[in-house]
Scaffold this motif. Structure first.
Motif, PDB file in Angstrom:
ATOM      1  N   LEU A  51      16.810 -60.293 -60.188  1.00  0.00           N
ATOM      2  CA  LEU A  51      17.214 -59.185 -61.047  1.00  0.00           C
ATOM      3  C   LEU A  51      18.733 -59.018 -61.031  1.00  0.00           C
ATOM      4  O   LEU A  51      19.346 -58.785 -62.078  1.00  0.00           O
ATOM      5  CB  LEU A  51      16.523 -57.898 -60.595  1.00  0.00           C
ATOM      6  N   ARG A  52      19.354 -59.168 -59.874  1.00  0.00           N
ATOM      7  CA  ARG A  52      20.827 -59.078 -59.796  1.00  0.00           C
ATOM      8  C   ARG A  52      21.472 -60.197 -60.607  1.00  0.00           C
ATOM      9  O   ARG A  52      22.499 -59.981 -61.270  1.00  0.00           O
ATOM     10  CB  ARG A  52      21.282 -59.134 -58.339  1.00  0.00           C
ATOM     11  N   GLN A  55      21.219 -59.247 -64.228  1.00  0.00           N
ATOM     12  CA  GLN A  55      22.160 -58.165 -64.515  1.00  0.00           C
ATOM     13  C   GLN A  55      23.581 -58.694 -64.591  1.00  0.00           C
ATOM     14  O   GLN A  55      24.383 -58.240 -65.428  1.00  0.00           O
ATOM     15  CB  GLN A  55      22.039 -57.071 -63.452  1.00  0.00           C
ATOM     16  N   TRP A  56      23.903 -59.653 -63.738  1.00  0.00           N
ATOM     17  CA  TRP A  56      25.238 -60.269 -63.795  1.00  0.00           C
ATOM     18  C   TRP A  56      25.428 -60.991 -65.130  1.00  0.00           C
ATOM     19  O   TRP A  56      26.486 -60.873 -65.772  1.00  0.00           O
ATOM     20  CB  TRP A  56      25.404 -61.249 -62.629  1.00  0.00           C
ATOM     21  N   ASP A  61      23.951 -53.090 -65.483  1.00  0.00           N
ATOM     22  CA  ASP A  61      22.807 -52.804 -64.614  1.00  0.00           C
ATOM     23  C   ASP A  61      22.247 -51.408 -64.853  1.00  0.00           C
ATOM     24  O   ASP A  61      21.577 -50.838 -63.999  1.00  0.00           O
ATOM     25  CB  ASP A  61      23.188 -52.965 -63.140  1.00  0.00           C
ATOM     26  N   ASP A  62      22.532 -50.831 -66.045  1.00  0.00           N
ATOM     27  CA  ASP A  62      21.986 -49.522 -66.383  1.00  0.00           C
ATOM     28  C   ASP A  62      20.484 -49.639 -66.605  1.00  0.00           C
ATOM     29  O   ASP A  62      19.925 -50.739 -66.718  1.00  0.00           O
ATOM     30  CB  ASP A  62      22.665 -48.976 -67.637  1.00  0.00           C
ATOM     31  N   THR A  65      19.171 -51.575 -69.815  1.00  0.00           N
ATOM     32  CA  THR A  65      19.310 -53.027 -69.704  1.00  0.00           C
ATOM     33  C   THR A  65      18.317 -53.588 -68.703  1.00  0.00           C
ATOM     34  O   THR A  65      17.684 -54.625 -68.939  1.00  0.00           O
ATOM     35  CB  THR A  65      20.741 -53.392 -69.288  1.00  0.00           C
ATOM     36  N   THR A  66      18.157 -52.907 -67.574  1.00  0.00           N
ATOM     37  CA  THR A  66      17.232 -53.380 -66.545  1.00  0.00           C
ATOM     38  C   THR A  66      15.791 -53.404 -67.057  1.00  0.00           C
ATOM     39  O   THR A  66      15.023 -54.330 -66.764  1.00  0.00           O
ATOM     40  CB  THR A  66      17.342 -52.510 -65.285  1.00  0.00           C
ATOM     41  N   GLY A 238      21.728 -57.915 -72.725  1.00  0.00           N
ATOM     42  CA  GLY A 238      22.752 -57.032 -72.188  1.00  0.00           C
ATOM     43  C   GLY A 238      23.720 -56.507 -73.224  1.00  0.00           C
ATOM     44  O   GLY A 238      24.383 -55.490 -72.992  1.00  0.00           O
TER      45      GLY A 238
END
Length: 293
Positions: A51-52, A55-56, A61-62, A65-66, A238
């Motif tokens: 997940l990180r 997000q990158w 990472d709001d 978006t998540t 994103g």
């Protein structure tokens, strides 16, 4: 049709998958069709590190978006199970003939991170056309008693093949993608980062050198190495205008998105949902088209 069922207690091994792909394929036999495969990955988990990473790539990472990335996440690391099936020695056609065309990702509940799950992949349907075969692979994520996520990935094998012409319903993203006006104002413009490409290959299990090595890609007729579709999808998710949590993502893969090339994203709203398309700058045709609904 032959049957084959396999259970993995951990991620399918990349070396073993590679050896399976090197095994001589039996070739297409119309009377047999594709085998009835059912591959299960026990204790599959959507890792916090995955997940990180997404997000990158998405640059955010709001929560909105998540939520979108959780719709994509099982299609990233879970793709390895589909590849293990298509690279199995008993699979009749070689993996390098398979072209990924379309994806339909469906979220029917809460997709939980780091939760012990079962992932199941099955070849469900195919159609023999004049110049190839379309194959649908159905994947399901079982978290507890619930199927919280599923996908249908459509592959295409070029060539001329003997019938049967049809087997099972080819359910997935529609054959025709939405049409996005290239004159629309862009919602985002960026250059596709070529870093960490090997890391993404390990996440997906897709070690095709076309995604890794520029020199190899150029020798096979491409301008450069191209990013994995899941990686580009994460970047698109994103940059899109924030909306409520989607339940379905359809993707149409039209062409390669090369590393270190500038791309432009456009978005529009339709009765079916939020539709978007990504162009590699200088190309008239969109490389990826999608719909969130």
């Amino acid at each position: 049709m032959t049957s084959h069922h396999k259970t993995y207690l951990k991620a399918p091994s990349l070396p073993a998958m590679g050896l399976g792909a090197l095994w001589p394929s039996a070739g297409w036999q119309g009377k047999l069709g594709f085998p009835t495969f059912s591959f299960i990955w026990r204790d599959y988990r959507i890792g916090a590190d995955l997940l990180r990473e997404l997000q990158w790539l998405a640059g955010a990472d709001d929560k909105a978006t998540t939520d979108r990335l959780l719709l994509l996440a099982p299609h990233v690391t879970g793709f390895r199970l589909t590849l293990a099936m298509l690279m199995h020695p008993d699979w009749p056609l070689p993996i390098w003939q398979a072209l990924q065309l379309r994806n339909r990702l469906i979220r029917s509940g809460d997709v939980r991170v780091a939760y012990p799950s079962d992932l199941i992949a099955q070849a469900t349907a195919w159609r023999v056309h004049d110049k190839g075969i379309e194959l649908g692979v159905h994947a399901q994520l079982l978290q507890g008693d619930d199927c919280s996520w599923e996908s249908i990935t459509t592959f295409y094998y070029r060539g001329r093949f003997a019938p049967p012409l049809t087997h099972g319903p080819l359910e997935g993203a529609a054959l025709l993608s939405p049409t996005i006006d290239p004159a629309l104002p862009p919602v985002a413009h960026w250059t596709v980062d070529g870093d960490r490409r090997l890391r993404f290959a390990r996440l997906t299990g897709d070690g095709n050198p076309l995604h890794l090595l520029d020199a190899y890609a150029r020798r096979t007729g491409f301008a450069a190495a191209s990013a994995h579709p899941q990686r580009i999808a994460a970047q698109c998710l994103g940059h899109l205008t924030k909306t409520s949590a989607p339940r379905q993502l359809d993707l149409w893969l039209k062409g390669p998105v090369y590393y270190n090339r500038a791309v432009t994203l456009r978005q529009t709203h339709s009765p079916e949902g939020e539709e978007f398309a990504l162009w590699v700058d200088g190309d008239e045709r969109a490389a990826m088209v999608g719909r969130l609904s």
